[in-house]
Design a protein around this motif. Structure first.
Motif, short mmCIF file in Angstrom:
data_model
loop_
_atom_site.label_atom_id
_atom_site.label_comp_id
_atom_site.label_asym_id
_atom_site.label_seq_id
_atom_site.Cartn_x
_atom_site.Cartn_y
_atom_site.Cartn_z
N ASP A 85 0.83 -1.21 0.00
CA ASP A 85 0.00 0.00 0.00
C ASP A 85 0.87 1.26 0.00
O ASP A 85 0.56 2.23 -0.69
N THR A 93 1.54 9.48 -5.90
CA THR A 93 1.65 10.88 -5.50
C THR A 93 2.81 11.56 -6.20
O THR A 93 2.68 12.71 -6.64
N TYR B 34 2.20 3.58 8.64
CA TYR B 34 2.93 2.65 7.75
C TYR B 34 3.06 1.28 8.40
O TYR B 34 2.77 0.26 7.79
N SER B 39 -1.27 2.95 5.29
CA SER B 39 -0.69 4.11 4.63
C SER B 39 -1.71 4.87 3.80
O SER B 39 -1.72 6.09 3.78
N ALA B 209 -1.67 12.23 0.84
CA ALA B 209 -1.23 10.88 1.18
C ALA B 209 0.29 10.80 1.24
O ALA B 209 0.86 10.13 2.11
N SER B 210 0.93 11.51 0.33
CA SER B 210 2.38 11.43 0.24
C SER B 210 3.08 11.87 1.53
O SER B 210 4.05 11.26 1.95
N ILE B 213 3.03 8.99 3.88
CA ILE B 213 3.67 7.73 3.50
C ILE B 213 5.17 7.89 3.27
O ILE B 213 5.99 7.19 3.87
N THR B 214 5.54 8.82 2.37
CA THR B 214 6.91 8.83 1.85
C THR B 214 7.98 9.02 2.93
O THR B 214 8.95 8.26 2.95
N VAL B 217 8.40 5.71 4.87
CA VAL B 217 9.08 4.64 4.14
C VAL B 217 10.57 4.95 4.03
O VAL B 217 11.41 4.06 4.19
N VAL B 261 5.97 17.36 -2.25
CA VAL B 261 5.88 15.92 -2.52
C VAL B 261 7.10 15.42 -3.28
O VAL B 261 7.67 14.38 -2.95
N THR B 265 9.95 12.69 -2.36
CA THR B 265 10.31 11.56 -3.22
C THR B 265 11.82 11.49 -3.42
O THR B 265 12.39 10.40 -3.45
N PHE B 268 13.23 9.90 -0.56
CA PHE B 268 12.95 8.47 -0.62
C PHE B 268 13.98 7.75 -1.49
O PHE B 268 14.55 6.73 -1.09
#
Lengths: 293, 307
Positions: A85, A93, B34, B39, B209-210, B213-214, B217, B261, B265, B268
């Motif tokens: 997920d 995104t 997470y 997530s 959402a990012s 989550i990001t 992670v 965002v 990334t 990430f």
């Protein structure tokens, strides 16, 4: 006549999405449709920048390429240890953000309506017509989405056993010599093609809703995959019918109403499904308690 | 504009402060989401905010941020409740429940939005900019709100760290210890609702959402310990907020949300490549060195035992 076209497009989108949605539900990957419908944005923008036209063929190609890239990246991150997920979330995104940045960088060159791409309006489809050999052949969307539906049905029908086994028990499928990864990517390609083809004409919210909700409704109503697919097509068509007429009564967004009526049908199934519904299970429990005492 | 101008410009300074706190708090709460495989809850809640915002607008008739936030928060709570009802009382799995709630709330929200458009309220333009996120339109009171909520979020996560940790790794054991698991479950989801609600305004529905989550992670790549992961995730979130805001103020016409965002990334990818132990480069290096060791050993064996 316009009523007919809109309902037809809605029903075609609903059935081609819900066929694939059933496989997503049993594979527990429903949100991949949501991800693809967002992450194709940079593909659409790039196709537009390269060709300079708003013709739908290059846009479809660009979007489909990005859809496959999304699936590939999700698979890549997942195999490197990120939860599935979260992998979905990161990929869509960041691609969507790239798309928005591209739009704002080239905002002078593009007359690009972000809202139209994302919340495309099914109400305009009857006017975007196509002619074959000089004869009017009806709205373009009917042809695009219709051929998508036929492709989906043919492939699912031909490889039904393989798709089923790969979805329910991938290790058994691999042991039996079925190329699991190939069928995974085939299913994902069908999903990105369908997503892209449909939301070019009807907007992403209808696509995402129709991928998930009718299939989930059917999941509550039947225990066999083949019957579940048929039921979900029925639910999809029914919700596009109810949605269209409620939209004309309320004078509101047609796509929004179609999704809302699908949600309503799901709510009914959740409560009153004969085998899995909340009410029927409650009644059954009470009956067995009474017979005990 | 150079960096000094940006730092001294009071308006930008406020926005910078806001996105910094937003990144920090959503990074912290995102790590728990997470680990609990929730997530995408943030994505669902952000979409579910739309009908809440519409109802707030219809009821009050004014475009006021605080009413919108209250509406969004209430809609988020309803969504959380529905998700847990769906997963608990039917065979629908978590991912499908998230998808169902996301699309039906958003579809319903679109219906209400078109209703508002056609009714006597007239201009609803404020509603959709709220959805797409507009950092530039944030004012001092918004930033205060963000800071307060972030502070509460971080404080709560610190106080309940032990409980959240247990719940994330072994809910069965937590129940056995006598912790109120259902309550804590709702509690974490409510914290996520709060983070989403303050984030929507800055980065918009799709990209919220990012932020959850990001960073989480990315942080997971660097460590095996939860408290370090939570701290790192907060730092990654904060860095993304700051760098995204700085880039968008130096380059004209670029929206802040997507840049935040994209910075997340970049962090990430950096973590994925360079993290010790779990990173791609280190695992490649490990494989190569093991291979080399093995072939050296083989050669030595061949040399000592000529057959």
């Amino acid at each position: 006549m316009n009523d007919f076209w809109i309902i037809l497009v809605g029903a075609l989108v609903a059935s081609s999405c819900s066929v694939l949605g059933c496989f997503l539900i049993v594979r527990k990957m429903t949100l991949i449709g949501d991800a693809i419908s967002h992450s194709v944005l940079p593909g659409i923008v790039l196709a537009f920048l390269i060709t300079g036209t708003r013709d739908s063929v290059p846009m479809l190609i660009g979007a489909a390429a990005l859809g496959l890239l999304t699936v590939f990246l999700i698979q890549l991150f997942q195999s490197s240890g990120v939860q599935s997920d979260a992998a979905i979330g990161i990929v869509f995104t960041s691609l969507f953000a790239t798309g928005i940045v591209l739009v704002s960088l080239y905002t002078q060159q593009i007359d690009f309506d972000l809202e139209h791409v994302l919340y495309g309006e099914i109400a305009y489809t009857p006017w975007n017509t196509m002619t074959i050999g000089g004869i009017g052949a009806g709205p373009k969307a009917v042809w695009i989405v219709g051929s998508c539906l036929i492709l989906n049905l043919i492939l699912i029908f031909l490889f039904f056993k393989q798709f089923k086994l790969v979805s329910f028990d991938p290790s058994l499928a691999a042991a039996m010599g079925i190329p699991v990864l190939f069928f995974h990517y085939l299913l994902m390609s069908l999903i990105s093609l369908t997503t892209v083809a449909s939301f070019d004409s009807v907007g992403s919210i209808l696509v995402v809703g129709m991928l998930i909700i009718p299939a989930a409704t059917a999941y509550l109503l039947s225990d066999r995959l083949s019957r579940m697919i048929l039921v979900s097509i029925g639910v999809g068509i029914l919700s596009s019918l109810i949605g269209y007429y409620s939209a004309t009564v309320l004078d509101a967004s047609i796509s929004g109403c179609m999704v809302s009526s699908a949600a309503l049908l799901f709510g009914l199934a959740f409560l009153f499904s004969p085998s899995h519904g909340l009410v029927s299970r409650f009644l059954k429990r009470r009956k067995s308690k009474e017979s005990h005492s | 504009m150079n960096i000094l101008d940006i730092i001294t410009d009071p308006n930008t300074r406020w926005i910078l402060l806001g996105t910094m706190f937003l990144g920090l708090s959503s990074g912290v709460i995102g790590s728990f989401a997470y680990l609990r495989k929730q997530s995408l809850l943030g994505d669902t809640l952000a979409h579910a905010a739309l009908p809440g915002i519409c109802v707030a607008f219809i009821l009050t008739g004014v475009k006021s941020t605080s009413f919108f936030l209250i509406g969004a928060a209430l809609a988020g709570l309803v969504a959380v409740f529905l998700i847990s009802v769906l997963t608990r009382y039917s065979k629908i799995k978590q991912d499908a429940a998230l998808g169902i709630v996301l699309s039906s709330f958003f579809g319903f929200g679109i219906v209400m939005l078109t209703q508002i458009q056609q009714s006597e309220y007239g201009n609803q333009s404020g509603l959709d900019t709220f959805l797409f996120g507009q950092t530039a339109s944030m004012v001092m009171s918004d930033v205060y709100m963000m800071m307060t909520v972030s502070f509460i979020l971080i404080f709560t996560c610190t106080v309940f760290f032990k409980e959240f940790k247990l719940l994330s790794f072994d809910p069965g054991f937590a129940k056995g210890m006598g912790l109120p698991v259902v309550f804590l479950d709702y509690f974490i989801m409510m914290l996520i609702v709060a983070a989403v609600v303050i984030g929507i305004q800055a980065v918009g529905v799709v990209l919220m959402a990012s932020l959850l989550i990001t960073p989480a992670v990315s942080a997971r790549y660097w460590t095996e310990r939860l408290h370090i992961m939570v701290i790192l995730s907060g730092i990654f979130g904060m860095l993304s907020g700051v760098s995204g805001t700085l880039i968008s103020t130096t380059v004209n016409d670029l929206p802040t949300g997507p840049l935040i965002v994209l910075s997340a990334t970049v962090w990430f990818f950096f973590s994925m490549l360079f993290a010790p132990k779990r990173g791609v480069l280190s695992s490649v290096w490990r494989r190569v060195s093991t291979k080399k060791k093995y072939s050296l050993e083989q050669e030595r064996r061949k040399g000592s035992h000529p057959s």
